[in-house]
Scaffold this active site. Structure first.
Site, PDB file in Angstrom:
ATOM      1  N   HIS A 355      72.133  23.497  82.825  1.00 41.44           N
ATOM      2  CA  HIS A 355      70.761  23.296  83.313  1.00 41.44           C
ATOM      3  C   HIS A 355      70.163  24.625  83.805  1.00 41.44           C
ATOM      4  CE1 HIS A 355      70.152  19.044  82.935  1.00 41.44           C
ATOM      5  NE2 HIS A 355      71.269  18.732  83.613  1.00 41.44           N
ATOM      6  N   CYS A 424      67.402  25.137  78.777  1.00 42.21           N
ATOM      7  CA  CYS A 424      66.012  24.691  78.513  1.00 42.21           C
ATOM      8  C   CYS A 424      65.020  25.752  78.950  1.00 42.21           C
ATOM      9  CB  CYS A 424      65.720  23.383  79.230  1.00 42.21           C
ATOM     10  SG  CYS A 424      66.749  21.994  78.731  1.00 42.21           S
ATOM     11  N   ARG A 433      64.428  25.743  73.778  1.00 43.28           N
ATOM     12  CA  ARG A 433      65.731  26.232  74.203  1.00 43.28           C
ATOM     13  C   ARG A 433      65.730  27.765  74.248  1.00 43.28           C
ATOM     14  NH1 ARG A 433      65.667  21.686  75.129  1.00 43.28           N
ATOM     15  NH2 ARG A 433      67.134  20.053  74.493  1.00 43.28           N
TER      16      ARG A 433
END
Length: 456
Positions: A355, A424, A433
């Site tokens: 993340h 991300c 991405r």
């Protein structure tokens, strides 16, 4: 008042001799009390009856004009100005005669008083008001000049001053009235709040008086009570607007709580879970419970170090959001078509994901890495050191070629031992991405200690 006297030479009870010498009849008539012509103390209502002589004992006697003294000469006008002034306003002397009686609350003398010399100067003399005796003041004493009213037309302040209070204590001295005319006195009374001597009424006093005058409330009938209750209820529009407002407020509070949970609480929880998993992996290595090989999804098997970003995060098998990524760990592409090589392989691409925001956000600042920055993967047997080679700021999530054995767009021309970091972008979204590639430069067994990238 004109005396009714008998004619000379008349016989009977009205003869001259019945009333003795001349003047007795007039003296007897004067002692009669006439309410219409009641004179002021010591005065007469007619200008022809003057106090012209004074006896030796100090008492004034009235000597009316008689026929024996000659014909009466009427005055040039229908009244005598000087006599009228003396009759109504009293004698203009320095001292007043002692009083022995009170008429209507005003001290007066019991009989006629000696006349005072009348000033020859024309015009009215100043008025002296006679008032009731106060505490320690003898009756009949002349008071101070109050206003231009007569004794018979005294003001409320003068009457109040002349009456003792109920408690027996003397009332405070009244404020001096205005010296102007009636219009000025009225204006002064209005400025004090009403009539002279009355205090100004406040709003509370007026409301209390209105409530007392209104009396007890009359009970409403059943129909009136229903109408009043119906009128007190809110209309449907008001109720709907209130409900909509409450919904918006609730929604706003929930959104605020959700944002707080996502941006703050998830990081705290993920850091706690990742920290416990890191400690568990190190304990297993120390006890010899783990060995290189295949791992179950969600099982931690390595630790990633990025010294420049101060990142130390466990690496688990798989990229499951619930089992791996949301727990603050880094996932290894090791399942299905996205399966990649392990660091211990002779060649291949070790690709991982993490993340960028929330849930521990281990890859939040990987865009700050520069070529040559070390990336270290720690396993049970060795330390694998990679140097950052290139970065792809943005690409589609469906572009799986970036994790191939020879990654597309990385700049590598042939097979080798590579590492790929995916996350991300932009921040707080998952639209695209971001890809960072590195090439292995060192493999160091654990028995030889930590590599220079982690020692420095």
């Amino acid at each position: 008042m004109t005396s009714h006297r008998p004619h000379a030479g008349q016989d009977g009870p009205y003869a001259q001799g019945a009333y003795e010498p001349d003047g007795t009849f007039e003296a007897a008539v004067e002692q009669l009390a006439d309410p219409l012509n009641d004179p002021l103390p010591g005065q007469h209502t007619s200008p022809w009856f003057r106090t012209d002589t004074t006896q030796a004992d100090g008492e004034a006697r009235q000597t009316p004009q008689t026929e024996a003294q000659g014909p009466v000469e009427p005055p040039g006008e229908w009244y005598d100005p000087e006599g009228y002034q003396r009759d109504w306003y009293g004698h203009q002397g320095p001292e007043a005669a002692p009083a022995s009686n009170t008429v209507r609350g005003t001290a007066v003398t019991p009989g006629p008083v000696a006349p005072a010399p009348v000033s020859a100067a024309p015009g009215p003399a100043p008025v002296l008001a006679v008032h009731d005796p106060g505490p320690g003041q003898p009756a009949g004493e002349v008071g101070a000049v109050l206003n231009d009213e007569t004794v018979a037309l005294r003001t409320t302040d003068t009457r109040r001053a002349s009456q003792p209070s109920r408690s027996g204590a003397p009332d405070p001295a009244p404020e001096p009235p205005p010296t102007g005319g009636r219009a000025e006195r009225r204006r002064a009374a209005k400025g004090r709040g009403g009539r002279r001597g009355e205090p100004r009424r406040t709003v509370e006093a007026e409301s209390a008086e209105s409530a007392e005058s209104a009396g007890p409330a009359v009970p409403m009938s059943r129909l009136e009570a229903r109408r009043a209750a119906r009128a007190a209820k809110d209309s449907p529009a008001v109720v709907a607007s209130r409900v909509v407002g409450e919904v918006f407020i609730t929604f706003g509070v929930l959104m605020l709580l959700f944002v707080t949970y996502q941006l703050w609480w998830t990081n705290i929880r993920a850091d706690q879970i990742a920290g416990r998993e890191t400690n568990k992996i190190q304990d297993d290595w120390a006890n010899g419970d783990r060995s290189p090989g295949a791992f179950e999804p969600g099982q931690g098997f390595a630790i990633l170090h990025i010294p420049k970003l101060d990142v130390v995060a466990p690496i688990a098998e798989g990229i499951s959001k619930e089992k791996v990524l949301d727990r603050g760990m880094i996932g290894h592409y090791g399942e299905g078509k996205l399966k990649t090589a392990m660091p211990s392989a002779e060649q291949g691409n070790f690709a991982v994901a993490g993340h960028r925001n929330t849930h521990g956000e281990p890859f939040r600042y990987i865009n700050k890495l520069k070529p040559g920055d070390p990336i270290v993967v720690e396993t049970q047997d060795a330390y694998y050191t990679y140097e950052m080679a290139s970065i792809l700021p943005q690409t589609s999530p469906s572009n799986v070629a970036v994790i191939d054995e020879v990654p597309a767009g990385s700049g590598f021309t042939g097979p080798g031992r590579y590492v790929t970091l995916t996350t991300c972008t932009p921040e707080f979204t998952s639209t695209y991405r971001m890809i960072v590639w590195g090439k292995m430069v060192d493999e160091r067994p654990r028995s030889k200690g930590k590599p220079d990238a982690l020692v420095g």
